[in-house]
Design an enzyme around this catalytic site. Structure first.
Site, PDB file in Angstrom:
ATOM      1  N   SER A  14       0.816  -1.214   0.000  1.00  0.00           N
ATOM      2  CA  SER A  14       0.000   0.000   0.000  1.00  0.00           C
ATOM      3  C   SER A  14       0.857   1.275   0.000  1.00  0.00           C
ATOM      4  O   SER A  14       1.879   1.357   0.671  1.00  0.00           O
ATOM      5  CB  SER A  14      -0.897   0.000   1.245  1.00  0.00           C
ATOM      6  N   THR A  53      -9.340  -0.671   3.887  1.00  0.00           N
ATOM      7  CA  THR A  53      -9.222  -1.303   2.571  1.00  0.00           C
ATOM      8  C   THR A  53      -9.608  -2.778   2.644  1.00  0.00           C
ATOM      9  O   THR A  53     -10.078  -3.257   3.681  1.00  0.00           O
ATOM     10  CB  THR A  53      -7.813  -1.067   1.972  1.00  0.00           C
ATOM     11  N   LYS A  57     -14.096  -3.076   3.894  1.00  0.00           N
ATOM     12  CA  LYS A  57     -14.846  -1.849   3.585  1.00  0.00           C
ATOM     13  C   LYS A  57     -16.331  -1.946   3.943  1.00  0.00           C
ATOM     14  O   LYS A  57     -16.972  -0.942   4.216  1.00  0.00           O
ATOM     15  CB  LYS A  57     -14.686  -1.493   2.101  1.00  0.00           C
ATOM     16  N   ASP A  94     -13.760   7.351  -2.742  1.00  0.00           N
ATOM     17  CA  ASP A  94     -13.364   6.838  -4.062  1.00  0.00           C
ATOM     18  C   ASP A  94     -14.066   7.568  -5.209  1.00  0.00           C
ATOM     19  O   ASP A  94     -13.470   7.789  -6.266  1.00  0.00           O
ATOM     20  CB  ASP A  94     -13.654   5.328  -4.170  1.00  0.00           C
ATOM     21  N   GLY A 118     -16.663  -4.410 -14.958  1.00  0.00           N
ATOM     22  CA  GLY A 118     -16.441  -4.945 -13.616  1.00  0.00           C
ATOM     23  C   GLY A 118     -17.614  -4.643 -12.711  1.00  0.00           C
ATOM     24  O   GLY A 118     -18.104  -3.508 -12.684  1.00  0.00           O
ATOM     25  N   GLY A 121     -16.737  -3.601  -6.042  1.00  0.00           N
ATOM     26  CA  GLY A 121     -16.922  -2.421  -5.206  1.00  0.00           C
ATOM     27  C   GLY A 121     -16.492  -1.130  -5.897  1.00  0.00           C
ATOM     28  O   GLY A 121     -17.186  -0.104  -5.796  1.00  0.00           O
TER      29      GLY A 121
HETATM   30  P1  NAP Z   1     -12.669  -6.680  -7.359  1.00  0.00           P
HETATM   31  O1  NAP Z   1     -13.887  -6.653  -6.528  1.00  0.00           O
HETATM   32  O2  NAP Z   1     -11.607  -7.672  -7.105  1.00  0.00           O
HETATM   33  O3  NAP Z   1     -13.022  -6.839  -8.903  1.00  0.00           O
HETATM   34  C1  NAP Z   1     -13.914  -6.047  -9.540  1.00  0.00           C
HETATM   35  C2  NAP Z   1     -14.707  -6.852 -10.550  1.00  0.00           C
HETATM   36  O4  NAP Z   1     -13.906  -7.148 -11.679  1.00  0.00           O
HETATM   37  C3  NAP Z   1     -15.197  -8.205 -10.090  1.00  0.00           C
HETATM   38  O5  NAP Z   1     -16.286  -8.079  -9.241  1.00  0.00           O
HETATM   39  C4  NAP Z   1     -15.543  -8.838 -11.424  1.00  0.00           C
HETATM   40  O6  NAP Z   1     -16.793  -8.376 -11.854  1.00  0.00           O
HETATM   41  C5  NAP Z   1     -14.486  -8.247 -12.354  1.00  0.00           C
HETATM   42  N1  NAP Z   1     -13.437  -9.212 -12.659  1.00  0.00           N
HETATM   43  C6  NAP Z   1     -12.577  -9.801 -11.803  1.00  0.00           C
HETATM   44  N2  NAP Z   1     -11.764 -10.642 -12.463  1.00  0.00           N
HETATM   45  C7  NAP Z   1     -12.134 -10.589 -13.760  1.00  0.00           C
HETATM   46  C8  NAP Z   1     -11.707 -11.262 -14.931  1.00  0.00           C
HETATM   47  N3  NAP Z   1     -10.695 -12.137 -14.903  1.00  0.00           N
HETATM   48  N4  NAP Z   1     -12.324 -10.961 -16.101  1.00  0.00           N
HETATM   49  C9  NAP Z   1     -13.333 -10.064 -16.151  1.00  0.00           C
HETATM   50  N5  NAP Z   1     -13.792  -9.421 -15.065  1.00  0.00           N
HETATM   51  C10 NAP Z   1     -13.206  -9.672 -13.883  1.00  0.00           C
HETATM   52  O7  NAP Z   1     -11.985  -5.267  -7.289  1.00  0.00           O
HETATM   53  P2  NAP Z   1     -12.512  -3.798  -6.957  1.00  0.00           P
HETATM   54  O8  NAP Z   1     -12.233  -3.521  -5.543  1.00  0.00           O
HETATM   55  O9  NAP Z   1     -13.871  -3.568  -7.479  1.00  0.00           O
HETATM   56  O10 NAP Z   1     -11.424  -2.979  -7.821  1.00  0.00           O
HETATM   57  C11 NAP Z   1     -11.354  -3.118  -9.208  1.00  0.00           C
HETATM   58  C12 NAP Z   1     -10.003  -2.613  -9.721  1.00  0.00           C
HETATM   59  O11 NAP Z   1      -9.882  -1.239  -9.395  1.00  0.00           O
HETATM   60  C13 NAP Z   1      -8.811  -3.294  -9.065  1.00  0.00           C
HETATM   61  O12 NAP Z   1      -7.809  -3.438 -10.039  1.00  0.00           O
HETATM   62  C14 NAP Z   1      -8.359  -2.307  -8.003  1.00  0.00           C
HETATM   63  O13 NAP Z   1      -6.995  -2.408  -7.714  1.00  0.00           O
HETATM   64  C15 NAP Z   1      -8.688  -1.003  -8.681  1.00  0.00           C
HETATM   65  N6  NAP Z   1      -8.969   0.085  -7.730  1.00  0.00           N
HETATM   66  C16 NAP Z   1      -8.225   1.215  -7.845  1.00  0.00           C
HETATM   67  C17 NAP Z   1      -8.493   2.289  -7.042  1.00  0.00           C
HETATM   68  C18 NAP Z   1      -7.666   3.543  -7.194  1.00  0.00           C
HETATM   69  O14 NAP Z   1      -7.679   4.386  -6.303  1.00  0.00           O
HETATM   70  N7  NAP Z   1      -6.964   3.703  -8.290  1.00  0.00           N
HETATM   71  C19 NAP Z   1      -9.499   2.235  -6.080  1.00  0.00           C
HETATM   72  C20 NAP Z   1     -10.258   1.059  -5.977  1.00  0.00           C
HETATM   73  C21 NAP Z   1      -9.980  -0.011  -6.820  1.00  0.00           C
HETATM   74  P3  NAP Z   1     -17.898  -9.339 -12.552  1.00  0.00           P
HETATM   75  O15 NAP Z   1     -17.765 -10.653 -11.875  1.00  0.00           O
HETATM   76  O16 NAP Z   1     -19.162  -8.617 -12.259  1.00  0.00           O
HETATM   77  O17 NAP Z   1     -17.576  -9.410 -14.010  1.00  0.00           O
END
Ligand code: NAP
Length: 412
Positions: A14, A53, A57, A94, A118, A121
């Site tokens: 982190s 995190t 959350k 966020d 996606g 969250g």
């Molecule tokens: P998550 O819950 O792990 O994944 C988000 C969604 O992505 C899952 O619910 C799934 O949706 C889809 N997914 C996962 N693996 C996949 C695959 N192989 N193929 C297609 N779809 C897939 O993560 P999250 O917390 O929502 O975060 C999503 C991304 O944003 C991560 O990479 C995280 O690091 C990034 N993020 C960045 C910030 C920032 O400040 N820059 C903040 C938060 C998150 P479905 O099953 O509905 O398809």
């Protein structure tokens, strides 16, 4: 003493402590908790300001007295403060962070069709932000949803594309969630991933001339909003860019490409001295891993064998962070080297008049017509490069030009 910090399960990667310390929160801690430790944490700590995190959350909700409208709509909390009445208040920053990310990239969501990939969250925060920005239509594409990967043609008219999945993220950076060719009206691409710095999706956007941004700006902007809740006062926006530059400057690689004999190694050594960054010279890595000199490799298997070893060495080098990667003159001839180099670093083409190139110890340069080689390779260097640096007679001067550019543009 009041607690300031981040709770989560695995926090070694982190950036939160670094970001909040830079914003003036000197006692910011990282606290790794197991799920059964959450209750005791809230009982024992007097909370000043904290972030939450993965995977807590949602789990923190029962411990809070008040939940802000943002957090309510997104369904989870990433920031907690104690208000003047001693109540624990949960926020989600966020959506604010994502709004700043889009604005900073010049990507307008107002009146546009926003397509989010996606269903996790992060997607809920993006939806909230798109709504606040006045998007005309907001669609979430989820593998199991009504809008899924088998009916993307429904949304050929999407104007803003957002990747809110981990597809394309380190340590599996080869993935790409969707092909932008499907969206001819696309005007902006936002990828929440910030490691690698440019995902394949963003490289495609760049090649199409579509404005784009990675998730680093969102990460820092959401932390700034959280810190504002901690302090109860606003923090200058310039802080976001300053901290983004520190993170990108420390983690992004500097990649040198250019003709054999153009001075990449000497400039690279000066650059290492100037920047404090370590060098990975891919030719040296090949010699080390194969146990043969480069002329011996050419003698054994010709250029094809050398390019194969080179491809492997480049792939490995591109898994590093914050290094200077010096490539061989012909590395740009291998198409497979394009994406790894672009993903991991800012690519500098060291340009030098072909008549002044050195031939020493370079099997392909010995008897070659270097001017002809230059003519053939120039379009490749142009394709790979983010910036061109005119090589000076003095290597120190060349290194200074690269370093100046990198300090100014590490986030670009
Ligand atoms: P998550 O819950 O792990 O994944 C988000 C969604 O992505 C899952 O619910 C799934 O949706 C889809 N997914 C996962 N693996 C996949 C695959 N192989 N193929 C297609 N779809 C897939 O993560 P999250 O917390 O929502 O975060 C999503 C991304 O944003 C991560 O990479 C995280 O690091 C990034 N993020 C960045 C910030 C920032 O400040 N820059 C903040 C938060 C998150 P479905 O099953 O509905 O398809």
């Amino acid at each position: 003493m009041k607690y300031y910090g981040l709770i989560g399960r695995h926090l070694s990667h982190s950036y939160s402590r670094m970001i909040h310390t830079e914003m003036g929160c000197k006692d910011y801690l990282h606290t790794e908790l197991e799920p059964e430790e959450l209750g005791a944490f809230f009982k024992e700590q007097e909370i000043g300001g904290m972030n939450v995190t993965i995977p807590y959350k949602k789990d923190v909700l029962p411990y809070l007295d008040i939940i802000s409208p943002d957090a309510e709509e997104i369904g989870c909390v990433n920031t907690i403060v104690t208000d003047d009445h001693g109540k624990l208040v949960g926020h989600n920053t966020d959506a604010d962070g994502f709004l700043w990310m889009a604005e900073n990239a010049g990507i307008e969501m107002g009146g546009k069709k926003v397509l989010i990939f996606g269903g996790g969250g992060a997607q809920l925060a993006v939806r909230r932000a798109a709504k606040v920005a006045g998007a005309r239509e907001i669609i979430t594409v989820s593998r199991s949803g009504e809008n899924n990967y088998s009916n993307l043609d429904r949304h050929y008219d999407a104007e803003v594309i957002v990747n809110a999945t981990p597809v394309g993220m380190y340590p599996e950076p080869e993935g790409q969630i969707v092909d932008l060719d499907l969206f001819p009206e696309c005007e902006g691409v936002l990828d929440l991933i910030y490691n690698p710095f440019r995902t394949n999706l963003l490289i495609q956007a760049e090649n199409k001339g579509i404005p784009y941004a990675n998730g680093l700006s969102m990460l820092v902007a959401q932390a700034r909003r959280a810190e504002e809740y901690f302090k109860g006062e606003s923090i200058d926006e310039c802080e976001i860019k300053r901290i983004m530059s520190i993170i990108a400057g420390n983690t992004r690689n500097i990649v040198l490409v250019g003709m054999p004999g153009s001075g990449k190694s000497t400039a690279g050594r000066e650059l290492a001295r100037l920047s404090g960054k370590e060098i990975i010279d891919t030719d040296d890595e090949i010699v080390k891993s194969v146990g043969m000199s480069i002329p011996e490799i050419f003698e054994k298997g010709g250029e094809a064998l050398f390019r194969q070893y080179e491809k492997e060495a480049i792939k490995k080098a591109c898994e590093s962070f914050g290094k200077i990667i010096i490539t061989g003159g012909g590395a740009v001839k291998t198409e497979d080297n394009y994406l790894p180099l672009k993903r991991c670093g800012r690519v500098y083409h060291l340009e030098r008049d072909a008549s002044t190139l050195s031939r020493n110890g370079r099997p392909l340069s010995q008897n070659a017509d270097l001017e002809e080689m230059y003519r053939q390779r120039l379009p490749l260097y142009q394709r790979f490069r983010d910036a061109v640096i005119e090589v000076s007679a003095d290597a120190e001067e060349t290194a200074e030009k690269i370093w100046r550019d990198f300090c100014e543009n590490s986030c670009n």
